[in-house]
Design a protein around this motif. Structure first.
Motif, PDB file in Angstrom:
ATOM      1  N   ASP A  42       0.852  -1.176   0.000  1.00 51.50           N
ATOM      2  CA  ASP A  42       0.000   0.000   0.000  1.00 51.50           C
ATOM      3  C   ASP A  42       0.891   1.229   0.000  1.00 51.50           C
ATOM      4  OD1 ASP A  42      -1.610   2.236   0.897  1.00 51.50           O
ATOM      5  OD2 ASP A  42      -3.173   0.768   1.362  1.00 51.50           O
ATOM      6  N   GLY A  54      -9.400 -13.190   2.114  1.00 46.73           N
ATOM      7  CA  GLY A  54     -10.090 -12.194   1.303  1.00 46.73           C
ATOM      8  C   GLY A  54     -10.467 -10.916   2.004  1.00 46.73           C
ATOM      9  N   LYS A  67     -12.039  -4.199   4.139  1.00 48.49           N
ATOM     10  CA  LYS A  67     -12.301  -4.196   2.707  1.00 48.49           C
ATOM     11  C   LYS A  67     -11.878  -5.521   2.089  1.00 48.49           C
ATOM     12  CE  LYS A  67      -7.881  -2.130   1.235  1.00 48.49           C
ATOM     13  NZ  LYS A  67      -7.260  -0.972   0.555  1.00 48.49           N
ATOM     14  N   LEU A  68     -12.354  -5.749   0.848  1.00 48.45           N
ATOM     15  CA  LEU A  68     -11.992  -6.924   0.078  1.00 48.45           C
ATOM     16  C   LEU A  68     -10.757  -6.630  -0.765  1.00 48.45           C
ATOM     17  CD1 LEU A  68     -15.555  -8.002  -1.148  1.00 48.45           C
ATOM     18  CD2 LEU A  68     -14.272  -8.891   0.810  1.00 48.45           C
ATOM     19  N   GLU A  69     -10.214  -7.680  -1.404  1.00 51.04           N
ATOM     20  CA  GLU A  69      -9.010  -7.507  -2.212  1.00 51.04           C
ATOM     21  C   GLU A  69      -9.217  -6.549  -3.375  1.00 51.04           C
ATOM     22  OE1 GLU A  69      -6.854 -11.169  -3.224  1.00 51.04           O
ATOM     23  OE2 GLU A  69      -8.072 -12.175  -1.722  1.00 51.04           O
ATOM     24  N   ASP A  70     -10.446  -6.475  -3.906  1.00 51.04           N
ATOM     25  CA  ASP A  70     -10.700  -5.573  -5.029  1.00 51.04           C
ATOM     26  C   ASP A  70     -10.935  -4.138  -4.590  1.00 51.04           C
ATOM     27  OD1 ASP A  70     -13.216  -5.634  -3.915  1.00 51.04           O
ATOM     28  OD2 ASP A  70     -14.196  -6.598  -5.627  1.00 51.04           O
ATOM     29  N   GLY A  71     -10.800  -3.887  -3.279  1.00 47.83           N
ATOM     30  CA  GLY A  71     -10.955  -2.538  -2.763  1.00 47.83           C
ATOM     31  C   GLY A  71     -12.345  -2.208  -2.259  1.00 47.83           C
ATOM     32  N   THR A  72     -13.304  -3.111  -2.459  1.00 51.12           N
ATOM     33  CA  THR A  72     -14.668  -2.866  -2.000  1.00 51.12           C
ATOM     34  C   THR A  72     -14.713  -2.835  -0.476  1.00 51.12           C
ATOM     35  OG1 THR A  72     -15.548  -4.001  -3.943  1.00 51.12           O
ATOM     36  CG2 THR A  72     -17.052  -3.676  -2.081  1.00 51.12           C
TER      37      THR A  72
END
Length: 442
Positions: A42, A54, A67-72
């Motif tokens: 990061d 995840g 958050k999730l790996e996709d940034g959600t």
């Protein structure tokens, strides 16, 4: 951005344990890894983010979320502190005395209104309110009102509770998941149930009861251990020599004489029993001696065990046969020695280290000043004054140019190069602090 700090909540029993002994000769194995870990860098915080199964902790303006790996975002940063997820649940807090529990969707199962919240056990969640303990169900509804000074979490359908006798004394008993008292509070102390039995204390003596509150052993011992999966427990001799013996709960049959100073380890069906400071032996679940005696026994792991004989160390297999003869040394600087990782064990001889396979063959010569166990098919070793990395065949994977090096974990290892710290991958590519990294390690 401030460094993310996860508060590791104290999730042990509110009751201190009974008849527990200090762990001796504790093994220094690498920590078990979660099933699915992804590490990313990061740039905003200049730190590594670990996505475990995840989900990763996030921080904004001093508050934490997930958050999730996709940034959600699962949960927008809103908590003063968070634990890491334990399976499907995570303890969170809006303040240190306002804790709650969320699931993997971010839903607050238990609202953040309690002094303390624990992870679910037997479909009950222990809570603390106004300095008293109670329980909710899996939807966060209170099913046992906070009323106890102390409790355990539920185990095998029962929980220990402490009830005030007067202003100075408490008594311990057991409740079921409905809150009904099933074993009357009459003990000085009690452990939670394990394998159908619980250790209790009365009049400064210990014994074991069953789920009906019936005495499975007399409550007369100064020391007793919980019943293990074989129905065995250990007691100290009442005759004054303070030796230990193994008994079986079925008929309280004595399986061994009172001749042991300690039981230091149990694994793969065998107890490690300490006879005296220089004599150890293996016992099976019937208390029968297996194999020969040794000066020291570490305990079996994956079918192999380090032993000491005549001042030197070696390895035996589960049949008690020598795989590596007791001709080698031991160093406190090499706690992983004689333990197989990825099929190879580090061995020590005259201040140098090498590696043997599970047939006892030295497959990587004993020539290095120091080293670590293999992880991710690579091991850091020290040659002369510098560290490098080798593979299972002893081939140099990364050159001996580092001042220090750590084992690989999640595809990353920390190295010190010309007094500066970097993170690298197994190919030697820099992953962290790379602005000061050379184009080639040399």
């Amino acid at each position: 951005m401030k460094q993310i700090i996860l508060l590791m909540l104290a999730l042990a029993l509110a009751l201190p344990s009974v008849a527990q002994r200090k762990k001796k000769n504790e093994q220094h194995y690498p920590a078990p890894q979660p099933s699915n870990v992804v590490v990313v860098d990061d740039e905003e915080c200049g730190c590594e983010l670990f996505f475990i199964d995840g989900i990763q902790t996030t921080q904004r303006d001093g508050l934490f979320g997930f958050k999730l790996e996709d940034g959600t975002d699962i949960v927008e940063p809103q908590y003063q502190f968070v634990d890491k997820f334990h399976g499907d649940y995570c303890i969170v807090g809006r303040d240190y005395d306002k804790q709650g529990l969320i699931d993997r969707t971010g839903r607050e199962i238990v609202p953040c209104i309690y002094q303390e919240v624990n992870y679910p056990s037997d479909d009950r969640i222990r809570i603390k309110s106004n300095n008293l303990y109670g329980f909710t169900d899996m939807d966060g509804h209170i099913v046992i009102q906070p009323q106890y000074r102390a409790t355990s979490t539920f185990n095998e359908g029962l929980a220990v509770v402490a009830i005030d006798i007067d202003s100075t004394a408490v008594a311990y008993g057991f409740i079921n998941t409905d809150g009904t008292i099933v074993i009357e509070p009459k003990y000085q102390y009690a452990n939670y149930f394990l394998n159908g039995y619980a250790v209790v204390q009365a009049y400064d003596r210990f014994g074991i009861i069953d789920r009906h509150g019936k005495e499975a052993t007399p409550i007369k011992y100064e020391f007793i251990t919980p019943v293990d999966a074989h129905g065995n427990y250990v007691v100290r001799n009442l005759q004054g020599n303070e030796k230990l013996a193994i008994f079986n709960i079925n008929g309280n049959k004595q399986l061994t004489p009172f001749r042991y100073e300690d039981f230091t380890y149990y694994s793969e069906g065998l107890y490690v029993a300490k006879v005296d400071s220089d004599t150890y032996e293996f016992l099976d679940e019937k208390g029968r001696q297996r194999f020969k005696r040794y000066q020291y026994i570490q305990g079996f792991r994956d079918g192999f065990c380090m032993v000491k004989q005549d001042g030197h160390y070696g390895i035996i297999n589960r049949k008690g046969r020598a795989v590596l003869p007791c001709q080698y040394d031991y160093s406190t600087y090499q706690p992983e020695a004689y333990i197989f990782y990825e099929g190879l064990a580090l061995v020590v001889k005259e201040g140098r280290i090498g590696y043997c396979n599970q047939q006892g063959e030295i497959v990587i010569p004993i020539q290095y000043q120091a080293g670590f166990a293999f992880t991710e098919h690579i091991a850091p070793v020290k040659k002369g004054h510098m560290w490098g990395f080798i593979d299972h065949q002893g081939n140099t994977v990364l050159p001996f140019v580092f001042d220090a090096a750590s084992p690989f974990e999640y595809g990353r290892a920390e190295v010190v190069y010309k007094s500066k710290v970097f993170k690298i991958n197994p190919q030697g590519q820099c992953l962290k602090n790379c602005k000061e990294a050379p184009t080639q390690w040399q």
